[in-house]
Motif scaffolding. Structure first.
Motif, PDB file in Angstrom:
ATOM      1  N   ILE A 129      79.424  12.611  29.601  1.00 36.19           N
ATOM      2  CA  ILE A 129      79.451  11.150  29.532  1.00 36.19           C
ATOM      3  C   ILE A 129      78.676  10.696  28.299  1.00 36.19           C
ATOM      4  O   ILE A 129      77.920  11.457  27.701  1.00 36.19           O
ATOM      5  CB  ILE A 129      78.837  10.494  30.786  1.00 36.19           C
ATOM      6  N   ARG A 130      78.896   9.448  27.945  1.00 35.36           N
ATOM      7  CA  ARG A 130      78.154   8.849  26.829  1.00 35.36           C
ATOM      8  C   ARG A 130      77.835   7.409  27.193  1.00 35.36           C
ATOM      9  O   ARG A 130      78.728   6.639  27.545  1.00 35.36           O
ATOM     10  CB  ARG A 130      78.989   8.891  25.553  1.00 35.36           C
ATOM     11  N   ASN A 131      76.560   7.069  27.129  1.00 37.64           N
ATOM     12  CA  ASN A 131      76.112   5.704  27.373  1.00 37.64           C
ATOM     13  C   ASN A 131      75.566   5.149  26.064  1.00 37.64           C
ATOM     14  O   ASN A 131      74.598   5.675  25.509  1.00 37.64           O
ATOM     15  CB  ASN A 131      75.021   5.676  28.456  1.00 37.64           C
ATOM     16  N   ASP A 132      76.201   4.111  25.558  1.00 41.27           N
ATOM     17  CA  ASP A 132      75.871   3.596  24.233  1.00 41.27           C
ATOM     18  C   ASP A 132      76.090   2.091  24.215  1.00 41.27           C
ATOM     19  O   ASP A 132      76.342   1.471  25.246  1.00 41.27           O
ATOM     20  CB  ASP A 132      76.758   4.290  23.192  1.00 41.27           C
ATOM     21  N   THR A 133      76.012   1.516  23.033  1.00 38.33           N
ATOM     22  CA  THR A 133      76.328   0.098  22.864  1.00 38.33           C
ATOM     23  C   THR A 133      77.283  -0.062  21.692  1.00 38.33           C
ATOM     24  O   THR A 133      77.268   0.742  20.751  1.00 38.33           O
ATOM     25  CB  THR A 133      75.059  -0.736  22.593  1.00 38.33           C
ATOM     26  N   THR A 134      78.117  -1.087  21.745  1.00 32.94           N
ATOM     27  CA  THR A 134      79.039  -1.370  20.647  1.00 32.94           C
ATOM     28  C   THR A 134      78.278  -2.091  19.533  1.00 32.94           C
ATOM     29  O   THR A 134      77.101  -2.426  19.679  1.00 32.94           O
ATOM     30  CB  THR A 134      80.198  -2.253  21.130  1.00 32.94           C
ATOM     31  N   LYS A 135      78.969  -2.339  18.427  1.00 30.69           N
ATOM     32  CA  LYS A 135      78.338  -3.036  17.303  1.00 30.69           C
ATOM     33  C   LYS A 135      77.893  -4.432  17.704  1.00 30.69           C
ATOM     34  O   LYS A 135      76.935  -4.970  17.145  1.00 30.69           O
ATOM     35  CB  LYS A 135      79.316  -3.109  16.133  1.00 30.69           C
ATOM     36  N   SER A 136      78.584  -5.014  18.675  1.00 31.80           N
ATOM     37  CA  SER A 136      78.225  -6.361  19.129  1.00 31.80           C
ATOM     38  C   SER A 136      77.080  -6.344  20.142  1.00 31.80           C
ATOM     39  O   SER A 136      76.594  -7.393  20.551  1.00 31.80           O
ATOM     40  CB  SER A 136      79.446  -7.046  19.756  1.00 31.80           C
ATOM     41  N   ILE A 138      84.606  10.979  24.833  1.00 35.03           N
ATOM     42  CA  ILE A 138      83.267  10.440  24.611  1.00 35.03           C
ATOM     43  C   ILE A 138      83.022  10.075  23.150  1.00 35.03           C
ATOM     44  O   ILE A 138      81.968   9.538  22.809  1.00 35.03           O
ATOM     45  CB  ILE A 138      82.166  11.414  25.093  1.00 35.03           C
ATOM     46  N   GLU A 139      83.998  10.357  22.294  1.00 32.04           N
ATOM     47  CA  GLU A 139      83.852  10.010  20.884  1.00 32.04           C
ATOM     48  C   GLU A 139      84.348   8.598  20.608  1.00 32.04           C
ATOM     49  O   GLU A 139      83.781   7.881  19.782  1.00 32.04           O
ATOM     50  CB  GLU A 139      84.608  11.007  20.000  1.00 32.04           C
ATOM     51  N   GLN A 140      85.421   8.198  21.278  1.00 31.52           N
ATOM     52  CA  GLN A 140      85.964   6.862  21.081  1.00 31.52           C
ATOM     53  C   GLN A 140      86.685   6.404  22.348  1.00 31.52           C
ATOM     54  O   GLN A 140      87.290   7.214  23.044  1.00 31.52           O
ATOM     55  CB  GLN A 140      86.926   6.840  19.899  1.00 31.52           C
ATOM     56  N   PRO A 141      86.627   5.108  22.648  1.00 31.01           N
ATOM     57  CA  PRO A 141      87.308   4.602  23.851  1.00 31.01           C
ATOM     58  C   PRO A 141      88.816   4.846  23.774  1.00 31.01           C
ATOM     59  O   PRO A 141      89.438   4.606  22.747  1.00 31.01           O
ATOM     60  CB  PRO A 141      86.990   3.095  23.813  1.00 31.01           C
ATOM     61  N   ASN A 142      89.385   5.351  24.859  1.00 25.80           N
ATOM     62  CA  ASN A 142      90.845   5.552  24.907  1.00 25.80           C
ATOM     63  C   ASN A 142      91.416   5.148  26.264  1.00 25.80           C
ATOM     64  O   ASN A 142      92.471   5.634  26.664  1.00 25.80           O
ATOM     65  CB  ASN A 142      91.204   7.006  24.582  1.00 25.80           C
ATOM     66  N   ASN A 143      90.670   4.280  26.970  1.00 25.27           N
ATOM     67  CA  ASN A 143      91.098   3.811  28.289  1.00 25.27           C
ATOM     68  C   ASN A 143      91.244   4.950  29.282  1.00 25.27           C
ATOM     69  O   ASN A 143      92.073   4.903  30.189  1.00 25.27           O
ATOM     70  CB  ASN A 143      92.411   3.018  28.176  1.00 25.27           C
ATOM     71  N   ASN A 144      90.439   5.996  29.062  1.00 27.98           N
ATOM     72  CA  ASN A 144      90.431   7.173  29.967  1.00 27.98           C
ATOM     73  C   ASN A 144      91.790   7.856  30.053  1.00 27.98           C
ATOM     74  O   ASN A 144      92.170   8.389  31.116  1.00 27.98           O
ATOM     75  CB  ASN A 144      89.935   6.775  31.359  1.00 27.98           C
ATOM     76  N   ALA A 145      92.524   7.857  28.960  1.00 27.96           N
ATOM     77  CA  ALA A 145      93.847   8.499  28.949  1.00 27.96           C
ATOM     78  C   ALA A 145      93.687  10.016  28.850  1.00 27.96           C
ATOM     79  O   ALA A 145      92.683  10.532  28.346  1.00 27.96           O
ATOM     80  CB  ALA A 145      94.668   7.987  27.772  1.00 27.96           C
ATOM     81  N   GLY A 146      94.707  10.733  29.339  1.00 26.46           N
ATOM     82  CA  GLY A 146      94.743  12.176  29.176  1.00 26.46           C
ATOM     83  C   GLY A 146      95.476  12.516  27.895  1.00 26.46           C
ATOM     84  O   GLY A 146      96.346  11.769  27.443  1.00 26.46           O
ATOM     85  N   ALA A 184      77.317  -4.859  23.175  1.00 21.12           N
ATOM     86  CA  ALA A 184      77.837  -4.705  24.538  1.00 21.12           C
ATOM     87  C   ALA A 184      77.667  -3.256  25.001  1.00 21.12           C
ATOM     88  O   ALA A 184      77.762  -2.326  24.195  1.00 21.12           O
ATOM     89  CB  ALA A 184      79.314  -5.100  24.585  1.00 21.12           C
ATOM     90  N   PRO A 185      77.414  -3.044  26.291  1.00 17.43           N
ATOM     91  CA  PRO A 185      77.266  -1.666  26.788  1.00 17.43           C
ATOM     92  C   PRO A 185      78.573  -0.894  26.669  1.00 17.43           C
ATOM     93  O   PRO A 185      79.653  -1.444  26.880  1.00 17.43           O
ATOM     94  CB  PRO A 185      76.861  -1.868  28.251  1.00 17.43           C
ATOM     95  N   LEU A 186      78.450   0.370  26.322  1.00 17.29           N
ATOM     96  CA  LEU A 186      79.620   1.240  26.174  1.00 17.29           C
ATOM     97  C   LEU A 186      79.414   2.485  27.023  1.00 17.29           C
ATOM     98  O   LEU A 186      78.474   3.243  26.822  1.00 17.29           O
ATOM     99  CB  LEU A 186      79.800   1.642  24.712  1.00 17.29           C
ATOM    100  N   HIS A 187      80.296   2.691  28.000  1.00 19.05           N
ATOM    101  CA  HIS A 187      80.210   3.853  28.878  1.00 19.05           C
ATOM    102  C   HIS A 187      81.509   4.646  28.770  1.00 19.05           C
ATOM    103  O   HIS A 187      82.592   4.111  29.019  1.00 19.05           O
ATOM    104  CB  HIS A 187      79.995   3.423  30.339  1.00 19.05           C
ATOM    105  N   LEU A 188      81.405   5.925  28.391  1.00 15.49           N
ATOM    106  CA  LEU A 188      82.576   6.774  28.214  1.00 15.49           C
ATOM    107  C   LEU A 188      82.396   8.090  28.970  1.00 15.49           C
ATOM    108  O   LEU A 188      81.266   8.533  29.201  1.00 15.49           O
ATOM    109  CB  LEU A 188      82.799   7.081  26.725  1.00 15.49           C
ATOM    110  N   PHE A 189      83.497   8.694  29.358  1.00 12.88           N
ATOM    111  CA  PHE A 189      83.431  10.008  29.988  1.00 12.88           C
ATOM    112  C   PHE A 189      84.626  10.844  29.554  1.00 12.88           C
ATOM    113  O   PHE A 189      85.648  10.326  29.091  1.00 12.88           O
ATOM    114  CB  PHE A 189      83.401   9.876  31.515  1.00 12.88           C
ATOM    115  N   GLN A 190      84.488  12.153  29.687  1.00 13.17           N
ATOM    116  CA  GLN A 190      85.623  13.041  29.464  1.00 13.17           C
ATOM    117  C   GLN A 190      85.460  14.288  30.334  1.00 13.17           C
ATOM    118  O   GLN A 190      84.356  14.703  30.659  1.00 13.17           O
ATOM    119  CB  GLN A 190      85.754  13.442  27.989  1.00 13.17           C
ATOM    120  N   ALA A 191      86.581  14.826  30.734  1.00 11.55           N
ATOM    121  CA  ALA A 191      86.614  16.097  31.458  1.00 11.55           C
ATOM    122  C   ALA A 191      87.688  16.927  30.790  1.00 11.55           C
ATOM    123  O   ALA A 191      88.761  16.407  30.448  1.00 11.55           O
ATOM    124  CB  ALA A 191      86.937  15.874  32.930  1.00 11.55           C
ATOM    125  N   GLN A 192      87.425  18.216  30.589  1.00  8.63           N
ATOM    126  CA  GLN A 192      88.362  19.024  29.838  1.00  8.63           C
ATOM    127  C   GLN A 192      88.256  20.501  30.210  1.00  8.63           C
ATOM    128  O   GLN A 192      87.308  20.939  30.858  1.00  8.63           O
ATOM    129  CB  GLN A 192      88.091  18.872  28.336  1.00  8.63           C
TER     130      GLN A 192
END
Length: 228
Positions: free
Chosen positions: A164-171, A217-225, A173-181
């Motif tokens: 997972i990645r917990n970060d903030t955008t340039k504006s 976790i590198e860039q938002p992709n709407n949790n797509a596969g 705003a909170p940014l929460h991302l995850f990936q499973a692989q």
């Protein structure tokens, strides 16, 4: 002597036929088996994504990198389910009535026992009741085994990699991302080594992950596969 030569030539022809047959059928068999295995791996990744999305909804938008936490959540957590009866008419909506206002009027009547305002606003048949339903009953089918979610099909006990990645955008705003692989080697083990090497080489040249992945976790992709 001529008979021996003919036998040798026949053996060579059979050998060439076998080699040609293998060069054609080998990639086909590899591809068919790959597709069959990936179907099950993708299904498991989708299960993980479902769990993460529900986990996020109840944890301020954040995901978890722990399978222990995620599996426990699936087993024990309950999700809100709103049972609805009745709808607001166009006239009520035009008059500024909302579901929130309607429920405030109804809840006030329940406390005071005075239902005159409810009757005046035409809300006697309007109901919104929140029930809490187990996660497994909401997003998975009957008999779902949450403990299996961490394991890669055909992986001989290997687990998915999850981050997972917990970060903030340039504006700000909170940014929460995850990936499973999981990489090709994990679920395609035992298949044609050369075909596997060819597949990895192609994906690498295209700049793509050599395996199956959901989220990023590198860039938002709407949790797509990466198969979608």
């Amino acid at each position: 002597m001529k008979t021996v030569i003919n036998i040798v030539l026949a053996a060579c022809v059979i050998g060439l036929i076998y080699v040609c047959y293998g060069s054609i059928v080998g990639p086909i068999n590899f591809d068919n088996t790959k597709k069959a295995r990936e179907k099950q791996v993708i299904a498991r990744l989708i299960d993980i994504r479902k769990a993460q999305l529900e986990y996020r909804n109840l944890h301020a938008g954040a995901y978890t990198a722990s399978f222990d936490t995620l599996i426990d959540f699936v087993k024990t957590a309950k999700l809100p389910f709103v049972k609805k009866e009745g709808v607001l008419s166009d006239a009520q909506l035009e008059a500024g009535m909302t579901e929130k206002k309607a429920m405030a009027i109804i809840n006030k009547a329940k406390k005071t026992g005075n239902w005159k305002e409810v009757e005046k606003e035409g809300l006697m048949n309007f109901k919104r009741d929140t029930m809490w339903v187990a996660v497994t009953d909401t997003i998975y089918g009957a008999g779902f085994n949450a403990d299996s979610m961490r394991y890669v099909p055909f992986g001989n006990g290997a687990q998915f990699e999850m981050a997972i990645r917990n970060d903030t955008t340039k504006s700000g705003a909170p940014l929460h991302l995850f990936q499973a692989q999981t990489p090709y080697e994990t679920y395609l083990s035992g298949l044609n080594a050369q075909e596997l090497a060819n597949l990895k080489d192609l994906q690498s040249k295209l700049g793509k992950y050599c395996g199956l992945r959901v989220g990023d976790i590198e860039q938002p992709n709407n949790n797509a596969g990466n198969w979608e």
